[in-house]
Design a protein around this motif. Structure first.
Motif, PDB file in Angstrom:
ATOM      1  N   ALA A 118      31.580-114.926 -38.474  1.00  9.90           N
ATOM      2  CA  ALA A 118      32.501-114.859 -37.338  1.00  9.90           C
ATOM      3  C   ALA A 118      33.298-116.153 -37.219  1.00  9.90           C
ATOM      4  O   ALA A 118      34.491-116.140 -36.922  1.00  9.90           O
ATOM      5  CB  ALA A 118      31.730-114.581 -36.049  1.00  9.90           C
ATOM      6  N   ALA A 119      32.624-117.281 -37.472  1.00 10.42           N
ATOM      7  CA  ALA A 119      33.317-118.565 -37.398  1.00 10.42           C
ATOM      8  C   ALA A 119      34.434-118.628 -38.448  1.00 10.42           C
ATOM      9  O   ALA A 119      35.556-119.049 -38.152  1.00 10.42           O
ATOM     10  CB  ALA A 119      32.329-119.713 -37.604  1.00 10.42           C
ATOM     11  N   LEU A 120      34.127-118.172 -39.666  1.00  9.09           N
ATOM     12  CA  LEU A 120      35.154-118.161 -40.718  1.00  9.09           C
ATOM     13  C   LEU A 120      36.298-117.230 -40.328  1.00  9.09           C
ATOM     14  O   LEU A 120      37.459-117.517 -40.583  1.00  9.09           O
ATOM     15  CB  LEU A 120      34.552-117.705 -42.049  1.00  9.09           C
ATOM     16  CG  LEU A 120      33.464-118.590 -42.656  1.00  9.09           C
ATOM     17  CD1 LEU A 120      32.926-117.972 -43.944  1.00  9.09           C
ATOM     18  CD2 LEU A 120      33.987-119.988 -42.929  1.00  9.09           C
ATOM     19  N   SER A 121      35.940-116.126 -39.678  1.00  8.74           N
ATOM     20  CA  SER A 121      36.955-115.115 -39.365  1.00  8.74           C
ATOM     21  C   SER A 121      38.003-115.622 -38.375  1.00  8.74           C
ATOM     22  O   SER A 121      39.109-115.116 -38.337  1.00  8.74           O
ATOM     23  CB  SER A 121      36.314-113.831 -38.830  1.00  8.74           C
ATOM     24  OG  SER A 121      36.044-113.946 -37.446  1.00  8.74           O
ATOM     25  N   ILE A 122      37.657-116.621 -37.565  1.00  4.38           N
ATOM     26  CA  ILE A 122      38.685-117.158 -36.668  1.00  4.38           C
ATOM     27  C   ILE A 122      39.368-118.376 -37.284  1.00  4.38           C
ATOM     28  O   ILE A 122      40.097-119.095 -36.613  1.00  4.38           O
ATOM     29  CB  ILE A 122      38.149-117.502 -35.256  1.00  4.38           C
ATOM     30  CG1 ILE A 122      36.945-118.435 -35.333  1.00  4.38           C
ATOM     31  CG2 ILE A 122      37.808-116.239 -34.493  1.00  4.38           C
ATOM     32  CD1 ILE A 122      36.491-118.930 -33.969  1.00  4.38           C
ATOM     33  N   GLY A 123      39.110-118.619 -38.562  1.00  2.00           N
ATOM     34  CA  GLY A 123      39.857-119.659 -39.265  1.00  2.00           C
ATOM     35  C   GLY A 123      39.138-120.991 -39.378  1.00  2.00           C
ATOM     36  O   GLY A 123      39.719-121.974 -39.816  1.00  2.00           O
TER      37      GLY A 123
END
Ligand SMILES: Nc1ncnc2c1ncn2[C@@H]1O[C@H](COP(=O)(O)OP(=O)(O)O)[C@@H](O)[C@H]1O
Ligand SMILES: [Mg+2]
Lengths: 214, 252
Positions: A118-123
């Motif tokens: 999820a952290a990666l998914s927001i950049g």
């Protein structure tokens, strides 16, 4: 016993000060080292991960006293001469770091990989995800294990007396060898360790309560 | 390229070891469109979404976000900021409040000030009907509320497109409605959305196109109503009817 303490309290307090100083520095630096080792083991490449595993195995598989002797008596052979307290601190940091790495690894791995996704998914970068999302949770979870580590470290720090670092145990031994009141002196020392440990356990419980996530 | 697509996927292939999951998938989305992907479990739907933001980099094929080739870019973090992702299991950060979950991307990734981030985050929470839950931690929220926070978190990054991976599949049936309603509102507001879901009521009433996938291929795609009433492939009919039996027509 009370008499011994009131008569020689500057000695005891000085020793206690050194003991607590050594323990706190070793434990905190051990946490930093342990965190780096755990991250290297979990997120590092094959080589890093293998290297960390071997390092941890060596440190956990050999007596702390041997590690202390290698650093204090062994290093001067290579031109590195350390003050006893510094030698003690270094060997405790390495030792504690290896143990804490294992606690932290378990704790990091218990945080679902989905949160990193999820952290990666927001950049976020991987590193940002680890710093802002994974570690804040992993460090909270490790507090109980960390409390135990701190208690061990206070007690293990007494090993520093064998290289003459003037911590609590050393002060006691020097005193007893002068006044021959072995029983009373060591009893005072035991009580001091006990009190200090009780106080720190209480403090860590408070910390744990304070940072607990609902 | 005659029309300019917001998202374009060309001949996507992906394998996990010897398990060939995607065997050449192509489709595109225009700005403002909502497309729904359905298909049996294990057919590669999540893999497509993960390929799009390179959480799992695809083996072969090209993916474009407008002019950026996602599959080739060196700035994947910038692309990810522009594509929201809503997870089946929410993916909320457990140590942060609802507000904190939304703010962290704004402050750490977009480098907004705390104050500006809090203001924006609160707006997005309001948009999903959770303004009064801003100080609640994930463990204090119901599944439906968690998923709405997940959507608000994606929205706050002001993405061009949001991907949903079975956003209601972990929810108790009575909680799916509140999430689907938020999604329907987004579609009506013109958000571009790619949604993997079994909620056929949602697909029929909201989707511009329904994509039916099986065995790593798109079997059929088109107007949802048409796929339900007169599908070209018998297999599409079977699957959609089976789904409707399982999950009903419900959903916003
Ligand atoms: N990380 C992974 N490693 C190995 N196999 C995977 C992984 N992720 C998915 N798969 C396999 O790929 C196939 C497609 O999975 P997925 O895309 O999740 O399907 P769907 O979302 O349509 O249910 C399944 O067979 C699944 O077991
Ligand atoms: Mg899936």
């Amino acid at each position: 016993m009370g008499q011994i303490f009131s008569q020689y309290y500057p000695l005891f307090l000085h020793g206690l000060g050194v003991t607590i100083f050594v323990t706190i520095i070793s434990c905190f630096s051990g946490t930093v080292l342990g965190t780096l080792l755990a991250l290297g083991k979990i997120y590092g490449n094959k080589f890093t991960s293998r290297l960390v595993t071997i390092f941890i195995a060596i440190i956990r598989g050999t007596p702390l006293l041997v590690q202390l002797f290698i650093i204090y008596y062994g290093l001067p052979g290579y031109g590195i001469r350390l003050d006893p307290i510094l030698a003690a601190i270094i060997s405790f940091i390495i030792n504690s770091g290896a143990y804490q790495a294992e606690y932290l690894r378990g704790s990091i791995q218990s945080i679902s990989a989905n949160q990193l996704k999820a952290a990666l998914s927001i950049g976020m970068t991987r590193w940002q995800g680890i710093i802002h999302i994974i570690l804040p949770q992993a460090l909270r979870r490790v507090i109980p294990a960390w409390t135990n580590e701190f208690i061990y470290m206070i007690k293990y720090s007494s090993l520093a007396y064998v290289i003459g670092a003037r911590e609590l145990m050393t002060e006691g031994k020097l005193l007893a060898s002068r006044n021959y009141q072995f029983f009373n002196v060591y009893l005072v020392i035991a009580v001091i360790y006990l009190l200090v440990i009780v106080i720190f356990v209480y403090l860590f419980r408070q910390l744990e309560k304070k940072v607990t996530i609902p | 390229m005659p029309t300019k697509h917001l998202l374009k996927i060309e001949d996507l292939h992906h394998s996990f070891g010897s398990n060939q999951v995607l065997k050449g998938v192509s489709f595109s989305l225009n700005k403002g469109e909502t497309k729904v992907i359905v298909g049996p479990s294990g057919t590669g739907k999540s893999t497509i979404l993960n390929n799009i933001i390179r959480l799992v980099p695809p083996d072969q094929g090209k993916i474009y976000l407008e002019d950026t080739e996602i599959t080739a870019t060196k700035k994947i973090n910038e692309v990810r900021q522009q594509i929201g992702f809503v997870f089946q299991d929410f993916g909320l950060f457990n140590h942060l409040t609802a507000l904190g979950n939304i703010m962290v991307g704004l402050t750490k990734v977009k480098k907004m000030t705390k104050q500006a981030a809090a203001e924006l985050a609160l707006n997005e929470l309001d948009r999903v009907g959770l303004k009064e839950f801003s100080d609640s931690y994930p463990s204090q929220l119901s599944g439906g509320q968690k998923q709405r926070v997940g959507i608000a978190r994606a929205l706050a990054m002001q993405p061009k497109l949001i991907l949903f991976d079975e956003p209601t599949s972990s929810l108790d049936p009575e909680l799916t409605g509140e999430v689907l309603k938020v999604m329907r509102n987004l579609a009506e507001d013109g958000m571009t959305m790619l949604v993997v879901t079994h909620e056929m009521g949602f697909a029929r009433s909201v989707a511009d196109e329904l994509i039916f996938m099986e065995g790593g291929h798109i079997i059929e795609q088109g107007d949802p109503e048409q796929l339900f009433t007169e599908p070209v492939h018998q297999r599409t009919r079977e699957f959609l009817f089976q789904l409707t039996d399982l999950y009903g027509e419900g959903g916003a």
